[in-house]
Design an enzyme around this catalytic site. Structure first.
Site, short mmCIF file in Angstrom:
data_model
loop_
_atom_site.label_atom_id
_atom_site.label_comp_id
_atom_site.label_asym_id
_atom_site.label_seq_id
_atom_site.Cartn_x
_atom_site.Cartn_y
_atom_site.Cartn_z
N GLY A 26 -62.87 -0.61 4.69
CA GLY A 26 -63.37 -1.57 3.73
C GLY A 26 -63.70 -2.92 4.35
O GLY A 26 -64.69 -3.55 3.98
N GLU B 291 -62.64 -0.20 -3.05
CA GLU B 291 -61.39 0.40 -3.55
C GLU B 291 -60.64 0.93 -2.35
O GLU B 291 -60.94 2.00 -1.83
CB GLU B 291 -61.70 1.52 -4.55
CG GLU B 291 -62.44 1.08 -5.80
CD GLU B 291 -61.61 0.21 -6.72
OE1 GLU B 291 -60.40 0.03 -6.45
OE2 GLU B 291 -62.16 -0.29 -7.71
N CYS C 84 -54.57 6.89 -4.02
CA CYS C 84 -54.44 5.46 -3.77
C CYS C 84 -53.44 4.82 -4.72
O CYS C 84 -52.89 3.76 -4.43
CB CYS C 84 -55.80 4.76 -3.87
SG CYS C 84 -56.65 5.06 -5.43
#
Length: 513
Positions: free
Chosen positions: A248, A265, A299
């Site tokens: 990310g 995310e 997650c």
């Protein structure tokens, strides 16, 4: 139980499948072949010919071209297409769930639950297509009208991870569709067959509606040939990426360098606070699913249990008893509650984390073994693990994508909240208590710093109606429900002067005789 061949045939897949599709048109790609290997038994399910740089260019050009037409279709009509997509998925829920289970190792109930998420977000998006609201505002200038409206954004890139191979894509894609965007999907190579199958279910819907190719697109390939191109592509104004924090950070930097937008995310290091006033039976049931579900590869998986010292020991005993009843094995079989990890490397990472914990003064109080013999010889099966740890053990600052949960004692609720917030990640959190004051403190400004905060339920299993996402190293993105649709559109402020005068804002006088 159906054979692999039968499942593939029912979903329109072959032994070798093209890795690039444009809503009914599949390209004979020129990239290398990759194998989809089931973590259940180590068998090759099928192969995919990866997308090359040239294939990517052809798909993206078509997505850009299709956007010019798709954006002009009225939003309710776009919603009607999404309604039909949801119905098409309904007809293949069982078969798609079986393939998903084969490819990533989820138990059947969870796999079909993920497909149901696709259906649910379609239903949600249909309603949203009639509620893309702007605001009307009062102008400070007489005989002026001021308002804002939302316009389609453009081709949207969606990069998804193996653990939710279709649901997260659907969260993004269905909302993007009703917003008037086209979509370019880069799924995880570890779950590429499930992605292709989802697209093949949807293809006939696009064709029956006479829609041009390029509205929904897929490109399967490696980081160099596909991923880097998608991130750097100025034609793609928004990239939604799900994965590790490291991924990310990199994706965010590349997209930001061209002034594009990202929905990130990323990591979750989720905690459950169990107070002395908690219903322990309720807490144990929630923790069992939250920590063991998807073999700890969500997650939103529960990674930490922050338990009041007075109930720490009985809670640990209840959890050990519950963990001992978890059947581990082939996730396609009835009664199995935990399947394999995605690959041997994930098992190695888990074992390394457990050794690190012990070197830092923590201890394993249940599980953590690598299983062997029979189906377990794939090296991908483990027993879920409960550990005892201090709040300052460095390992608990990290997210280990495996079924490890750390139990941490606390004395005061302020202390527990500090432990909850004292990690780099900020996705999901929960408190178990029967005290309204404790729950309200946890949900207040001085409570959980996570994007999701729950009371008397676990950290996972989020409903699609709420915006999903987190803070800090989780990336700050929001997907799915609430007003997350705004990320897929561009805001425009409009002011209309219906007078014969030209007054300026802030009372500025500027003119000539």
């Amino acid at each position: 139980m159906k054979t692999i061949h039968a499942i593939l045939e029912e979903l329109g897949l072959s032994e070798i499948n093209p890795g690039a599709g444009m809503g009914g048109a599949w390209r004979e790609c020129s990239g290398d072949l990759i194998e989809s290997v089931s973590p259940i038994d180590g068998r090759v399910i099928a192969r995919v010919r990866q997308t090359s740089a040239h294939d990517y260019e052809q798909v993206t050009a078509r997505a850009c071209e299709a956007f010019l037409q798709w954006r002009m279709m009225p939003a309710p009509r776009r919603g009607e297409l999404v309604r039909q997509i949801g119905n098409a998925v309904r007809t293949r829920k069982r078969e798609l769930g079986m393939l998903l289970s084969l490819e990533v190792g989820k138990i059947r109930a969870e796999a079909e639950g993920e497909v149901q998420e696709m259906i649910d977000i379609c239903d949600f998006a249909v309603g949203q297509s009639r509620m893309l609201y702007g605001l009307s505002m009062h102008s400070e200038r007489p005989m002026h009208r001021m308002y804002e409206q939302w316009h389609p954004l453009g081709p949207v890139g969606v990069i998804t991870a193996f653990n939710f191979p279709v649901a997260v894509w659907a969260w993004n894609a269905m909302m993007a569709l009703v917003a008037g965007d086209t979509v370019i999907w880069k799924p995880s190579s570890k779950a590429c067959l499930t992605a292709i199958a989802a697209m093949k279910i949807i293809d006939p819907v696009l064709q029956e509606n006479g829609l041009s190719q390029g509205i929904l697109n897929i490109v399967i390939g490696n980081r160099k040939e596909v991923g880097e191109l998608l991130l750097a592509d100025r034609r793609v104004p928004l990239v939604s990426a799900t994965g590790s924090v490291a991924m990310g950070r990199y994706a965010g930097q590349v997209v930001a360098s061209r002034l594009g937008s990202t929905l990130l995310e990323l990591g979750g290091n989720n905690a459950v606070i169990v107070t002395a006033k908690a219903d322990l039976d309720l807490a144990v049931r929630a923790i069992l699913f939250g920590a063991v579900g998807t073999a700890g590869q969500r997650c939103t998986t529960i990674r930490r249990i922050i338990a009041h010292r007075d109930i720490f020991t009985p809670l640990a005993e209840f959890l050990i008893r519950a963990y001992g009843q978890v059947k581990i094995g082939n996730p396609m079989e009835d009664g199995v509650l935990m399947g394999p990890l995605i690959e041997r490397e994930a098992v190695h990472t888990m074992q390394k984390a457990l050794k690190t914990l012990e070197s830092q003064g923590g201890r394993i109080i249940y599980g953590g073994e690598v299983l062997s013999g029979g189906i377990y010889d794939t090296g991908t099966y483990v027993t879920p693990c409960i550990c005892e740890a201090r709040h300052d053990c460095p390992i608990i600052q990290e997210e280990t994508f495996a079924p490890i949960v750390y139990m941490i004692p606390y004395d005061t609720l302020d202390e527990a909240i500090r432990y909850n917030n004292g990690v780099p990640q900020g996705l999901s959190s929960s408190i178990f208590t029967s005290d309204v004051g404790e729950s309200e403190l946890f949900l207040s400004h001085q409570g959980s710093d996570c994007g999701i905060a729950n009371v008397n339920i676990g950290t996972s299993g989020a409903e699609i109606g709420g915006a999903f996402g987190g803070e800090k190293d989780t990336g700050g993105g929001r997907e799915s429900g609430s007003d997350a649709w705004k990320a897929y559109m561009r805001r425009q402020t409009n002011t209309i002067n219906w007078s014969r005068d030209m007054p300026l804002a802030q009372g500025i006088e500027f003119g000539v005789e």
